[in-house]
Design a protein around this motif. Structure first.
Motif, PDB file in Angstrom:
ATOM      1  N   GLN A 115       0.813  -1.217   0.000  1.00 56.16           N
ATOM      2  CA  GLN A 115       0.000   0.000   0.000  1.00 56.16           C
ATOM      3  C   GLN A 115       0.845   1.265   0.000  1.00 56.16           C
ATOM      4  N   ALA A 116       2.165   1.124   0.075  1.00 54.17           N
ATOM      5  CA  ALA A 116       3.029   2.302   0.065  1.00 54.17           C
ATOM      6  C   ALA A 116       2.974   2.980  -1.298  1.00 54.17           C
ATOM      7  N   LEU A 117       3.020   4.322  -1.309  1.00 55.84           N
ATOM      8  CA  LEU A 117       3.020   5.151  -2.522  1.00 55.84           C
ATOM      9  C   LEU A 117       1.701   5.094  -3.282  1.00 55.84           C
ATOM     10  N   THR A 118       0.628   4.694  -2.631  1.00 59.54           N
ATOM     11  CA  THR A 118      -0.673   4.633  -3.308  1.00 59.54           C
ATOM     12  C   THR A 118      -1.554   5.839  -2.968  1.00 59.54           C
ATOM     13  N   ARG A 119      -1.165   6.645  -1.992  1.00 59.00           N
ATOM     14  CA  ARG A 119      -1.949   7.824  -1.610  1.00 59.00           C
ATOM     15  C   ARG A 119      -0.985   9.003  -1.407  1.00 59.00           C
ATOM     16  N   ASP A 143       0.975   8.781   1.884  1.00 57.57           N
ATOM     17  CA  ASP A 143       0.248   7.698   2.552  1.00 57.57           C
ATOM     18  C   ASP A 143      -0.215   8.169   3.921  1.00 57.57           C
ATOM     19  N   ASP A 144       0.379   7.647   5.003  1.00 62.95           N
ATOM     20  CA  ASP A 144      -0.047   8.024   6.353  1.00 62.95           C
ATOM     21  C   ASP A 144       0.830   9.105   6.958  1.00 62.95           C
ATOM     22  N   SER A 145       1.775   9.647   6.191  1.00 61.52           N
ATOM     23  CA  SER A 145       2.704  10.665   6.693  1.00 61.52           C
ATOM     24  C   SER A 145       2.321  12.046   6.190  1.00 61.52           C
ATOM     25  N   ASN A 146       2.448  13.036   7.069  1.00 57.51           N
ATOM     26  CA  ASN A 146       2.212  14.430   6.708  1.00 57.51           C
ATOM     27  C   ASN A 146       3.529  15.192   6.776  1.00 57.51           C
ATOM     28  N   ILE A 147       3.909  15.810   5.653  1.00 56.21           N
ATOM     29  CA  ILE A 147       5.189  16.493   5.540  1.00 56.21           C
ATOM     30  C   ILE A 147       4.928  17.952   5.204  1.00 56.21           C
ATOM     31  N   GLN A 148       5.608  18.855   5.917  1.00 56.75           N
ATOM     32  CA  GLN A 148       5.456  20.262   5.600  1.00 56.75           C
ATOM     33  C   GLN A 148       6.778  20.992   5.835  1.00 56.75           C
ATOM     34  N   GLY A 149       6.946  22.114   5.136  1.00 58.35           N
ATOM     35  CA  GLY A 149       8.180  22.876   5.280  1.00 58.35           C
ATOM     36  C   GLY A 149       8.441  23.699   4.043  1.00 58.35           C
ATOM     37  N   TYR A 150       9.728  23.872   3.711  1.00 53.69           N
ATOM     38  CA  TYR A 150      10.075  24.631   2.515  1.00 53.69           C
ATOM     39  C   TYR A 150      11.385  24.118   1.943  1.00 53.69           C
ATOM     40  N   ASP A 168       5.283  14.287  10.642  1.00 54.64           N
ATOM     41  CA  ASP A 168       4.655  13.800  11.873  1.00 54.64           C
ATOM     42  C   ASP A 168       5.040  12.355  12.157  1.00 54.64           C
ATOM     43  N   SER A 169       5.040  11.484  11.155  1.00 55.29           N
ATOM     44  CA  SER A 169       5.439  10.087  11.349  1.00 55.29           C
ATOM     45  C   SER A 169       5.875   9.511  10.016  1.00 55.29           C
ATOM     46  N   LEU A 208      28.002  20.628  -3.581  1.00 57.33           N
ATOM     47  CA  LEU A 208      26.744  20.913  -2.889  1.00 57.33           C
ATOM     48  C   LEU A 208      26.943  21.889  -1.730  1.00 57.33           C
ATOM     49  N   ASP A 209      26.092  22.911  -1.690  1.00 57.95           N
ATOM     50  CA  ASP A 209      26.035  23.862  -0.573  1.00 57.95           C
ATOM     51  C   ASP A 209      24.645  23.715   0.043  1.00 57.95           C
ATOM     52  N   LEU A 210      24.558  23.042   1.174  1.00 57.26           N
ATOM     53  CA  LEU A 210      23.267  22.656   1.756  1.00 57.26           C
ATOM     54  C   LEU A 210      23.202  22.988   3.236  1.00 57.26           C
ATOM     55  N   VAL A 211      22.085  23.564   3.638  1.00 58.95           N
ATOM     56  CA  VAL A 211      21.741  23.704   5.056  1.00 58.95           C
ATOM     57  C   VAL A 211      20.294  23.251   5.195  1.00 58.95           C
ATOM     58  N   ALA A 212      20.065  22.157   5.926  1.00 58.98           N
ATOM     59  CA  ALA A 212      18.716  21.593   6.034  1.00 58.98           C
ATOM     60  C   ALA A 212      18.429  21.198   7.476  1.00 58.98           C
ATOM     61  N   ASP A 213      17.252  21.554   7.935  1.00 52.78           N
ATOM     62  CA  ASP A 213      16.776  21.140   9.257  1.00 52.78           C
ATOM     63  C   ASP A 213      15.604  20.189   9.067  1.00 52.78           C
ATOM     64  N   ALA A 214      15.558  19.148   9.896  1.00 57.56           N
ATOM     65  CA  ALA A 214      14.461  18.182   9.808  1.00 57.56           C
ATOM     66  C   ALA A 214      14.027  17.767  11.203  1.00 57.56           C
ATOM     67  N   ARG A 215      12.721  17.576  11.353  1.00 58.84           N
ATOM     68  CA  ARG A 215      12.148  17.093  12.605  1.00 58.84           C
ATOM     69  C   ARG A 215      11.119  16.025  12.254  1.00 58.84           C
ATOM     70  N   ILE A 216      11.162  14.914  12.969  1.00 58.07           N
ATOM     71  CA  ILE A 216      10.235  13.803  12.731  1.00 58.07           C
ATOM     72  C   ILE A 216       9.633  13.389  14.062  1.00 58.07           C
ATOM     73  N   GLY A 217       8.307  13.327  14.116  1.00 56.78           N
ATOM     74  CA  GLY A 217       7.644  12.953  15.370  1.00 56.78           C
ATOM     75  C   GLY A 217       7.934  11.513  15.743  1.00 56.78           C
ATOM     76  N   THR A 218       7.619  10.568  14.852  1.00 53.44           N
ATOM     77  CA  THR A 218       7.935   9.154  15.082  1.00 53.44           C
ATOM     78  C   THR A 218       8.541   8.591  13.803  1.00 53.44           C
TER      79      THR A 218
END
Length: 438
Positions: A115-119, A143-150, A168-169, A208-218
Motif C-alpha cells: 500500500q506504500a506510494l498509493t496515496r 500515505d499516512d505521513s504528513n510532511i510540511q516545510g520549505y 509527523d510520522s 553541494l552547498d546545503l543547510v537543512a533542518d528536519a524534525r520527525i515525530g515518530t
C-alpha cells in the motif's frame, strides 16, 4: 506516435495583439504509440489566460490538468517577461497512486508494503526570481505521513539549497523494495568489495552547498522505533555533517553527530553517538532479532573509518567506546549453573541447573566496560559485572580483519551456592575461575 488535439476557447485581443485573453480554454490531448501506455492515454487541460506583451505579464488562472491517475490544479503568474522573468504560482496535486502512474509507462515500483506510494498528494507555493527558486510553503501527504516545510534553491549551480522539513510520522521500512531470494547474500558480497577506483560517487557532494533542518515525530527505520528526531544537515566543499542529531528511543535519549568528508580520494566517516537510559533488550530485539543482553544503561562511542565498504571499515575502524548497564542479564549462558556443574563433576555428582540454552541467563546488578579500536582491532580490558553470587572481570580482543575473537571472562563466587544447586561448589567461593572464549 499518433496525437489528436482538440482545443476550444474564447479569445479577445487588441488590434496590435499586445494584450489578449483566452477564456474558458479546454484542451484535450489523445495519444497512442511508442512510449505511451497500451491503449493510449488522454490528458485534459483547462485554464483562463491573460497576457500583456508590453508589460511582459502572463497570468494563468484556474489551471487544471487531468490525466490517467493524476489531477493537478493551480494558478501561475509570470512578470517582467521582457527582461528578467519572475514566476509566482500555487499548485495542488490531488491524491495520486504513484504505482499506477509508473505502471502506465511500463515501470513497476515494488515496496515491502504493497500500500506504500498509493496515496500521495501535495500543495505548494513557488516563486522563481533570477537563479532562485523557492517552494514555500510545501505540504505533502505521503500515505499516512504528513510532511510540511520549505525548499529554497538559491542557485542551481552547485546547487545551493536551504530547507526546513517537519514530518509527523514516517515508516521508512515500508518503502524499501521487498528482499528477493539471494539478494541479501549478493548485497553482502557487494558491500565487502571496495568501490571501483574510477568511480567517484561523491563528485556532486563536493559542489553541494546545503543547510537543512528536519524534525520527525515518530520514525521507524531498520526496524528501530524512534521519537522526536531532530537533525541539522550541512554540506560545504565536500564535507557533509549531520549535527546535532537527537531522538528518544527505547525509553532513553540519543545524541550524536556524523561527518562524511569526501574531499580526498577515499571518503572518511566520523560518528559520535551517546545513548543514555536505553532499554537495551528491546533495542537489540528490533535491530538484530534477539535480546541476548538485557538492562538499562548507556552506550557511548566515537568512531572513524576510511572508506565505506565492509572491507574498508573492517580494516580502518578506529576510536573508542564504553557502556554501563544496570539490573540486567546476559541470555544464553548461566555462569553460576556452569560452575555448579563443574563443581558437581569434581565432587562426583552431576550438579544442577541449566548452564546453557534458551532458558539460561546470567543476571547482573551492574555491568560496564570500555574498548579502544585501532585499525579494526577492538581491545577491552575492563569488563566488570556484579550479581549477588558472582563477580565478573573480562578482557580480550576482537579482530575484525581476521574475524576472530580471543576473550577471557574471570568469574569469582562471592556467596554460598547452598540452595542454588549444590554444596560442592561452595568450596570455590573466592577462587577466580577463568572462562576462555575463542
Amino acid at each position: 506516435l499518433e496525437l489528436v488535439t482538440e482545443l476550444q476557447a474564447e479569445i479577445e485581443a487588441d488590434r496590435e495583439v499586445n494584450q489578449f485573453r483566452i477564456s474558458d480554454l479546454q484542451l484535450n490531448l489523445k495519444g497512442e504509440g511508442e512510449g505511451l501506455p497500451e491503449g493510449g492515454m488522454s490528458v485534459d487541460v483547462a485554464a483562463d489566460i491573460d497576457m500583456d506583451l508590453v508589460k511582459g505579464l502572463l497570468k494563468v488562472a484556474g489551471l487544471s490538468v487531468e490525466g490517467p491517475e493524476v489531477r493537478l490544479n493551480g494558478d501561475i503568474e509570470v512578470a517582467d517577461m521582457n527582461a528578467s522573468p519572475r514566476v509566482d504560482g500555487a499548485l495542488q496535486l490531488g491524491e495520486t497512486n504513484l504505482k499506477k502512474v509508473a505502471a502506465l509507462f511500463g515501470t513497476a515500483i515494488e515496496t515491502t508494503d504493497e500500500q506504500a506510494l498509493t496515496r500521495v498528494s501535495a500543495e505548494l507555493k513557488m516563486a522563481h526570481d533570477g537563479k532562485a527558486l523557492k517552494v514555500d510553503p510545501l505540504t505533502i501527504k505521503l500515505d499516512d505521513s504528513n510532511i510540511q516545510g520549505y525548499v529554497h534553491v538559491l542557485d542551481p549551480e552547485g546547487p545551493v539549497l536551504r530547507s526546513d522539513i517537519e514530518i509527523d510520522s514516517l515508516n521508512v521500512d515500508r518503502y524499501l523494495p521487498p528482499p528477493a531470494e539471494g539478494e541479501q547474500e549478493q548485497a553482502q558480497a557487494a558491500a565487502s568489495e571496495p568501490a571501483a577506483a574510477a568511480a567517484d560517487p561523491f563528485s556532486a557532494l563536493r559542489k553541494l552547498d546545503l543547510v537543512a533542518d528536519a524534525r520527525i515525530g515518530t520514525l521507524v527505520a531498520n526496524q528501530l522505533n524512534m521519537q522526536d528526531i531532530r537533525v541539522k544537515v550541512v554540506s560545504k566543499d565536500g564535507v557533509l555533517q549531520a549535527k546535532p542529531i537527537g531522538a528518544r528511543l527505547y525509553q532513553g535519549e540519543f545524541d550524536g553527530e556524523t561527518t562524511l568528508d569526501a574531499r580526498g580520494k577515499q571518503p572518511k566517516l566520523h560518528a559520535r553517538n551517546d545513548l543514555t537510559g536505553i532499554q537495551i533488550g528491546p533495542l537489540l530485539n528490533d535491530l538484530v532479532g534477539h535480546d541476548r543482553l538485557l538492562g538499562t544503561g548507556a552506550v557511548h562511542f566515537d568512531l572513524r573509518t576510511v572508506g565505506l565498504s565492509e572491507t574498508e571499515i573492517r580494516r580502518s575502524l578506529s576510536g573508542n567506546a564504553r557502556f554501563d548497564f544496570q539490573n540486567g542479564a546476559y541470555k544464553g549462558v548461566n555462569l553460576a549453573a556452569l560452575i555448579r556443574q563443574a563443581g558437581g563433576l569434581l565432587g562426583g555428582s552431576a550438579g544442577g541447573g541449566s548452564a546453557t540454552g534458551a532458558g539460561a541467563q546470567t543476571d547482573f546488578s551492574e555491568m560496564s566496560g570500555s574498548a579502544t579500536i585501532s585499525n579494526g582491532l577492538i581491545s577491552n580490558n575492563d569488563l566488570k559485572a556484579k550479581s549477588p553470587l558472582l563477580r565478573l572481570d573480562g578482557k580480550g580482543k576482537v579482530n575484525l580483519q581476521k574475524d576472530t575473537i580471543d576473550y577471557t571472562v574471570t568469574t569469582t563466587l562471592v556467596d554460598s551456592l547452598e540452595g542454588q544447586g549444590g554444596k560442592e561448589a561452595d568450596k570455590l567461593t573466592g577462587v577466580p575461575i577463568p572462562v576462555r572464549i575463542k
